[in-house]
Design a protein around this motif. Structure first.
Motif, PDB file in Angstrom:
ATOM      1  N   SER A 188       0.580  -1.019   0.500  1.00 63.73           N
ATOM      2  CA  SER A 188       0.277   0.237   0.048  1.00 63.73           C
ATOM      3  C   SER A 188       0.964   1.138  -0.129  1.00 63.73           C
ATOM      4  N   ALA A 189       0.139   2.504  -0.434  1.00 62.50           N
ATOM      5  CA  ALA A 189       1.069   3.567  -0.545  1.00 62.50           C
ATOM      6  C   ALA A 189       1.633   3.772   0.924  1.00 62.50           C
ATOM      7  N   ARG A 190       0.993   3.369   2.415  1.00 62.72           N
ATOM      8  CA  ARG A 190       1.299   3.677   3.165  1.00 62.72           C
ATOM      9  C   ARG A 190       2.887   3.111   3.635  1.00 62.72           C
ATOM     10  N   ALA A 191       3.308   2.012   3.089  1.00 63.96           N
ATOM     11  CA  ALA A 191       3.927   0.815   3.616  1.00 63.96           C
ATOM     12  C   ALA A 191       5.127   1.246   2.431  1.00 63.96           C
ATOM     13  N   CYS A 192       5.145   2.501   1.869  1.00 67.65           N
ATOM     14  CA  CYS A 192       6.155   3.041   0.620  1.00 67.65           C
ATOM     15  C   CYS A 192       7.612   3.830   1.167  1.00 67.65           C
ATOM     16  N   ILE A 193       8.122   3.832   0.994  1.00 72.27           N
ATOM     17  CA  ILE A 193       9.251   5.073   0.945  1.00 72.27           C
ATOM     18  C   ILE A 193      10.578   5.465  -0.047  1.00 72.27           C
ATOM     19  N   LYS A 194      10.208   5.988  -0.835  1.00 71.78           N
ATOM     20  CA  LYS A 194      10.761   6.428  -2.069  1.00 71.78           C
ATOM     21  C   LYS A 194      12.594   6.877  -1.832  1.00 71.78           C
ATOM     22  N   LEU A 195      13.349   5.935  -2.927  1.00 70.95           N
ATOM     23  CA  LEU A 195      14.784   5.833  -2.380  1.00 70.95           C
ATOM     24  C   LEU A 195      15.423   6.853  -4.040  1.00 70.95           C
ATOM     25  N   ASP A 196      16.958   7.417  -3.842  1.00 66.58           N
ATOM     26  CA  ASP A 196      17.233   7.992  -5.129  1.00 66.58           C
ATOM     27  C   ASP A 196      17.352   6.937  -5.504  1.00 66.58           C
ATOM     28  N   PRO A 197      16.926   7.612  -6.998  1.00 65.48           N
ATOM     29  CA  PRO A 197      16.241   6.440  -8.093  1.00 65.48           C
ATOM     30  C   PRO A 197      18.595   5.631  -8.335  1.00 65.48           C
ATOM     31  N   SER A 198      19.261   6.212  -7.694  1.00 69.88           N
ATOM     32  CA  SER A 198      20.639   5.143  -8.594  1.00 69.88           C
ATOM     33  C   SER A 198      20.840   4.426  -7.030  1.00 69.88           C
ATOM     34  N   THR A 199      20.293   4.134  -6.199  1.00 65.76           N
ATOM     35  CA  THR A 199      19.860   2.783  -5.582  1.00 65.76           C
ATOM     36  C   THR A 199      19.092   2.105  -5.686  1.00 65.76           C
ATOM     37  N   GLN A 200      20.500   0.553  -5.637  1.00 61.09           N
ATOM     38  CA  GLN A 200      19.881  -0.680  -5.623  1.00 61.09           C
ATOM     39  C   GLN A 200      18.831  -1.364  -5.068  1.00 61.09           C
ATOM     40  N   PRO A 201      17.830  -1.935  -5.213  1.00 60.07           N
ATOM     41  CA  PRO A 201      16.496  -2.393  -4.472  1.00 60.07           C
ATOM     42  C   PRO A 201      17.395  -3.316  -3.753  1.00 60.07           C
ATOM     43  N   ALA A 202      18.367  -4.333  -4.488  1.00 60.40           N
ATOM     44  CA  ALA A 202      18.818  -5.295  -4.372  1.00 60.40           C
ATOM     45  C   ALA A 202      20.165  -5.373  -2.979  1.00 60.40           C
ATOM     46  N   ASP A 203      20.783  -4.014  -3.318  1.00 59.65           N
ATOM     47  CA  ASP A 203      21.514  -3.963  -1.822  1.00 59.65           C
ATOM     48  C   ASP A 203      20.830  -2.904  -0.383  1.00 59.65           C
ATOM     49  N   VAL A 204      19.424  -2.718  -0.614  1.00 59.30           N
ATOM     50  CA  VAL A 204      19.026  -1.937   0.583  1.00 59.30           C
ATOM     51  C   VAL A 204      17.468  -3.467   1.101  1.00 59.30           C
ATOM     52  N   ALA A 205      17.297  -4.275   0.351  1.00 58.90           N
ATOM     53  CA  ALA A 205      16.183  -5.020   0.361  1.00 58.90           C
ATOM     54  C   ALA A 205      15.857  -5.393   1.787  1.00 58.90           C
ATOM     55  N   ALA A 206      16.518  -6.231   2.619  1.00 59.04           N
ATOM     56  CA  ALA A 206      16.451  -6.822   4.050  1.00 59.04           C
ATOM     57  C   ALA A 206      17.042  -5.279   4.777  1.00 59.04           C
ATOM     58  N   LEU A 207      16.926  -4.407   4.475  1.00 60.65           N
ATOM     59  CA  LEU A 207      16.414  -2.628   5.601  1.00 60.65           C
ATOM     60  C   LEU A 207      15.497  -3.308   5.687  1.00 60.65           C
ATOM     61  N   ALA A 208      14.768  -3.624   5.082  1.00 60.64           N
ATOM     62  CA  ALA A 208      12.979  -3.441   5.351  1.00 60.64           C
ATOM     63  C   ALA A 208      12.636  -4.589   6.172  1.00 60.64           C
ATOM     64  N   ASP A 209      13.604  -5.407   6.851  1.00 65.68           N
ATOM     65  CA  ASP A 209      13.138  -6.107   8.569  1.00 65.68           C
ATOM     66  C   ASP A 209      14.576  -6.237   8.792  1.00 65.68           C
TER      67      ASP A 209
END
Ligand SMILES: [Zn+2]
Ligand SMILES: [Zn+2]
Length: 341
Positions: free
Chosen positions: A129-150
């Motif tokens: 949902s919209a409330r769960a999204c944190i927008k990141l700098d477009p240069s960020t690679q999601p795979a580099d940060v995904a585990a920060l989510a938990d």
């Protein structure tokens, strides 16, 4: 799309084709997954530890540490647009209940927890949902940060709560320097001046801990409680962050805690057995921790994008999910295993 689905407890998940999720409700957001963290909780889910608490119906898609790019939005969504790079707070929350209004996202009365009680992110797409999204700098690679989510948010949340007790001159023990612990060490370095003592069984994990700024490392070889007491003048530490909390580590953690100190339970899997007279006579606190707030994740992403917290990852294609789970179970992952669809 491909997804990692659990069909039966005590059996390995299956990688299979399922329909893609769609944004049907006003605030729905569908994210194209760029990285999904592999967590000890996934092993605990397979072991049936969460079955009763989550009430989930099998089969379902696991994966609760997710980042990627916005793929589709519902008509009410204004905070993110298609194509944005995002990391996801693990629980889409209602925003209207008392807990939500107090910022206690994990205690929302109307939330879901994708990957725990509904379809998660070990897949090509995830519904959130919209409330769960944190927008990141477009240069960020999601795979580099995904585990920060938990993993990251959970470690950060505990450190954030412990900050008032960790004034200069105090000691914090980090029990376990794995996926969460190595974020905990960096968060302590960024937020406090406490002396950081890291305890782990694994010599390589201790090497990584020292590189990340641990002041002392202690090998958990059976004498770790004595070693921590020696380092603290026989008193123990003001704060012990127990990222293991199973197989006896939870008893050690309490024994390493100083009078009037706090033992934060972050890992899980075993019971804590403490005589109540020890709790009252030493006024030690045992404190639970459940993931973290949306704002915790926002703050952690500030540290991550400033290079002050770095996630050490080992990447696997989505098809190799079972290898990643096996490597985690066998202690072969330094930092965090990440699936990339
Ligand atoms: Zn996790
Ligand atoms: Zn709520």
């Amino acid at each position: 799309m491909k997804a990692v689905r659990l069909h039966a407890y005590h059996q390995q998940p299956v990688i299979e084709d399922v329909p893609e999720p769609q944004a049907k409700e006003p605030f729905d957001v569908v994210v194209k997954i760029g990285g999904a963290g592999v967590c000890r909780t996934d092993l605990h889910i397979i072991e049936e530890q969460w079955a009763e608490k989550s009430g989930v119906t099998l089969p379902y898609t696991i994966g609760h540490e997710n980042a990627g790019w916005v793929h589709e939005i519902g008509p009410g969504v204004t905070n993110v647009a298609v194509g944005d790079t995002v990391i996801l707070h693990p629980t889409p929350t209602c925003g209207l209940c008392h807990a939500c209004r107090a910022g206690n996202d994990m205690h929302c009365e109307n939330s879901v927890f994708p990957g725990i009680d509904s379809d998660g992110g070990m897949a090509e797409y995830l519904l959130t949902s919209a409330r769960a999204c944190i927008k990141l700098d477009p240069s960020t690679q999601p795979a580099d940060v995904a585990a920060l989510a938990d993993a990251g948010i959970t470690a950060y949340h505990a450190v954030r709560k412990a900050v008032p007790q960790l004034y200069p001159g105090t000691v914090c023990v980090v029990n376990g320097a794995g996926g969460l612990g190595h974020i905990g060490i960096q968060s302590l370095r960024a937020l406090t001046a406490a002396t950081v003592v890291v305890v782990d069984r694994n010599a390589e994990a201790l090497e990584l801990a020292a590189e990340l700024g641990a002041d002392h490392t202690v090998q958990a070889d059976g004498k770790q409680v004595d070693a921590v007491l020696d380092l603290t003048g026989g008193n123990g530490a003001e704060v012990v962050l127990d990222f293991v909390a199973e197989q006896g580590a939870q008893q050690d953690a309490f024994a390493m805690t100083r009078r009037n100190g706090s033992h934060f339970v972050i890992g899980y899997g075993s019971n804590i057995d403490i005589p109540t007279i020890d709790i009252i006579s030493t006024e030690r606190n045992v404190i639970g921790n459940l993931v973290g707030t949306y704002n915790d994740l926002v703050e952690l992403m500030v540290l991550a994008q400033a290079g002050k917290v770095t996630l050490h990852t080992k990447k696997y294609p989505l098809d190799a999910a079972l290898d990643a789970l096996a490597d985690l179970d066998a202690g072969r992952v330094r930092g965090r295993a990440i699936l990339t669809p």
